[in-house]
Scaffold this motif. Structure first.
Motif, PDB file in Angstrom:
ATOM      1  N   LEU B  29     -10.541   6.202   5.831  1.00 19.41           N
ATOM      2  CA  LEU B  29      -9.061   7.847   5.194  1.00 19.41           C
ATOM      3  C   LEU B  29      -9.090   8.588   5.520  1.00 19.41           C
ATOM      4  O   LEU B  29      -8.246   9.135   6.698  1.00 19.41           O
ATOM      5  CB  LEU B  29      -9.033   7.550   3.662  1.00 19.41           C
ATOM      6  N   CYS B  32      -8.541   8.213  10.159  1.00 15.55           N
ATOM      7  CA  CYS B  32      -6.805   8.009   9.535  1.00 15.55           C
ATOM      8  C   CYS B  32      -6.504   9.209   9.486  1.00 15.55           C
ATOM      9  O   CYS B  32      -5.492   9.249  10.350  1.00 15.55           O
ATOM     10  CB  CYS B  32      -6.713   7.514   8.823  1.00 15.55           C
ATOM     11  N   ARG B  33      -6.238   9.867   8.781  1.00 16.98           N
ATOM     12  CA  ARG B  33      -5.736  11.366   8.305  1.00 16.98           C
ATOM     13  C   ARG B  33      -5.796  12.433   9.740  1.00 16.98           C
ATOM     14  O   ARG B  33      -5.651  13.060   9.876  1.00 16.98           O
ATOM     15  CB  ARG B  33      -6.345  12.197   6.974  1.00 16.98           C
ATOM     16  N   ASP B  67       2.808   7.449   2.978  1.00 12.21           N
ATOM     17  CA  ASP B  67       1.113   7.961   1.742  1.00 12.21           C
ATOM     18  C   ASP B  67       0.640   9.332   2.598  1.00 12.21           C
ATOM     19  O   ASP B  67      -0.389  10.213   1.756  1.00 12.21           O
ATOM     20  CB  ASP B  67       0.469   6.805   1.281  1.00 12.21           C
ATOM     21  N   ILE B  68       0.270   9.311   3.487  1.00 12.79           N
ATOM     22  CA  ILE B  68      -0.221  10.176   4.256  1.00 12.79           C
ATOM     23  C   ILE B  68      -0.313  11.705   4.627  1.00 12.79           C
ATOM     24  O   ILE B  68      -0.448  12.728   4.412  1.00 12.79           O
ATOM     25  CB  ILE B  68      -0.945   9.418   6.163  1.00 12.79           C
ATOM     26  N   ASP B  71      -0.303  13.145   1.357  1.00  9.93           N
ATOM     27  CA  ASP B  71      -1.749  13.247   1.190  1.00  9.93           C
ATOM     28  C   ASP B  71      -2.458  14.595   2.394  1.00  9.93           C
ATOM     29  O   ASP B  71      -3.368  15.425   1.605  1.00  9.93           O
ATOM     30  CB  ASP B  71      -2.618  12.425   2.419  1.00  9.93           C
ATOM     31  N   TRP B 211      -5.293   0.785   6.106  1.00 10.92           N
ATOM     32  CA  TRP B 211      -5.106   1.989   4.812  1.00 10.92           C
ATOM     33  C   TRP B 211      -5.003   1.641   3.982  1.00 10.92           C
ATOM     34  O   TRP B 211      -5.266   1.615   2.239  1.00 10.92           O
ATOM     35  CB  TRP B 211      -4.270   3.001   5.534  1.00 10.92           C
ATOM     36  N   ARG B 215      -5.926   1.718  -0.059  1.00 10.91           N
ATOM     37  CA  ARG B 215      -5.184   2.943  -1.763  1.00 10.91           C
ATOM     38  C   ARG B 215      -4.638   2.141  -1.962  1.00 10.91           C
ATOM     39  O   ARG B 215      -3.728   2.575  -2.976  1.00 10.91           O
ATOM     40  CB  ARG B 215      -4.394   3.876  -0.371  1.00 10.91           C
TER      41      ARG B 215
END
Lengths: 336, 336
Positions: B29, B32-33, B67-68, B71, B211, B215
């Protein structure tokens, strides 16, 4: 097949999905000649006065281009370079010699092992370069040297549409701008160096195989054993899948590049060297201390490969590929 | 698998050959972020003050990007457009609504059939355009309209690396210079129209699926039934084969284009419009007589599709695809 020639409605011997048509033997040959003429004309490749040297490997493309150029009335001799790749080289030489002998043509021969003291399998091992890289550098050097010695004005190679599209594909996947800007089917003469041209860029591998079959040219069918598994062949396969889905994609990819993208790249490179206040390609060349060829260093790439390879004990292609094969099977068997 | 996370050495849940590493859920995660941040920063996609509208389809990419972004601390609402593609649309709407409801997010909804009197299967039939073309034009129009009405500064779409690389691949195969020059992950705001950005360009389909799994985001797995067999999917497959042979090829193809080729193309287009003594892109836009959107003609492309489709009796996706299926099987069975 029962299908008919587009030109004469006689029985067809080949279907060309890219042209959405079938052709009989005679009109297929005519199509090939027309495509070669079109390539020669659009890129100012050849004039009737040229003294042409054709680099001949014994494979379909190089024998076909030699045959087609003679057929179109050009004067062309052949050049065969023995690369020392085991049986593959022995058999390829026989094909080249037979083609020339049957037609009373002049074929110059060079042997890397006899004349320069090394061969490609040894060079690959000694220099730790991939074989195709050492081979390409060697051939370019020897082709130039032979053309200069023989007083030829143009060197012809048998690169076809599949070859050029695959190289373009690799350069595009990496967006290697300098390589892309240089990819062109004509390289002008420079100093003593001959012009270099690729008259088969509008014809495919399959079409060149068919040309040889129709013309009863006995060519070496096998791929070079050292090229097996290289990226060039993987790119060809990827393009062939796309071509199968959409006939014509391969030609439009390569010829569209030459028409629309190559001018943009050349203008960009020219603008860049203007900015740098630099007249040429930005690299000044001296003469190789060993052979006199132009090089940016003291010794040219070929003479460096030759020196390193001559100092190494000869390696046969069987030993080299045997080792490779073993490495591959270990890698496959290892846990991931 | 027994393999370990590159960051913490804990048990890995995913291998990423492109990064030559494995990752546990937490550090996957994080990766990815980081990739989304990197895309946002390198292309100046977003600022913290932006009011973001995310175009949400109910698939993995659009739910993941929403979502990201949340986040990462951005303010982002969702927009769902019902395209009327039978069960596919019904199920995709449920996924989008469930995602928003579970998280207390705002999801705007538009229905092409209820609000505009047509749907994509009918538009495809009525306008005789391939479905993806009518759908793309419609979505672009509705996204713009919704962003303007809601006062959003940026429209975000979930296009990932695979999507962008496949589009680039198609444009490259055709060397469509104008399309290539326009391919960029940021489209600046223009007049009332919002900026448009694609924050997932550094992440793949597979990574976005992972992802969502990590999640616990329940997304619609199916591809749109109308897209099956289109060239975009064939280009994705070709790139996936190349990626399997040489991990990293896909990212270097797309990101290398943005880095090295896009600037050359933009400079070339700019030089061309300088030559033409032309300040903009050479086309003057008026207002659509029907909806007021800028258009080079009297009526914009969307309003033309809408008018033609509304005049046609509704066509269900099942009927449309049933017909297609039959045509394909006849073509396969025909002698070649």
């Amino acid at each position: 097949m029962g299908s008919k020639c587009r030109t004469c409605r006689g029985p067809a011997i080949i279907d060309l999905p890219r042209h959405n048509a079938n052709f009989c033997a005679e009109h297929f040959l005519e199509l090939c000649r027309r495509q070669v003429k079109k390539a020669i004309d659009s890129f100012d490749m050849l004039v009737p006065e040229d003294r042409i040297l054709v680099a001949v490997s014994g494979g379909k493309d190089s024998l076909a281009v030699w045959d087609i150029l003679l057929d179109l009335g050009y004067r062309a001799d052949g050049l065969y370079v023995g690369l020392g790749i085991g049986d593959y080289s022995d058999v390829s030489a026989e094909h080249a010699r037979a083609f020339a002998a049957e037609r009373g043509l002049s074929l110059r021969e060079i042997s890397l092992r006899d004349d320069y003291g090394f061969d490609i399998p040894t060079a690959s091992k000694a220099t730790r370069r991939v074989p195709c890289s050492a081979c390409g550098t060697s051939k370019r050097h020897l082709f130039d040297e032979a053309a200069i010695e023989g007083g030829y004005t143009v060197l012809v190679t048998g690169h076809n549409l599949d070859d050029e599209a695959a190289v373009l594909f690799g350069n595009t996947l990496r967006w290697d701008i300098d390589y892309l800007a240089r990819q062109y089917p004509v390289l002008p003469a420079r100093g003593r160096f001959p012009k270099k041209v690729k008259p088969l860029i509008r014809l495919t591998e399959r079409e060149m195989a068919a040309w040889c079959i129709v013309r009863k040219i006995d060519y070496l069918v096998d791929e070079c054993p050292m090229a097996v598994g290289n990226k060039h062949l993987a790119y060809k396969a990827a393009l062939n899948e796309i071509e199968a889905e959409s006939p014509g994609s391969k030609a439009s990819f390569y010829l569209g590049f030459l028409e629309r993208m190559a001018p943009v790249l050349r203008a960009s490179i020219a603008a860049r060297s203007d900015d740098a206040d630099d007249a040429g390609d930005g690299v000044s060349l001296g003469a190789c201390a060993s052979c006199g060829a132009p090089t940016p260093g003291d010794v040219c790439a070929f003479c460096r490969i030759a020196a390193t390879s001559r100092a190494h004990q000869p390696v046969s292609v069987e030993v080299l590929l045997g080792r490779r094969g073993r490495t591959a099977s270990v890698a496959q068997g290892s846990p991931s």
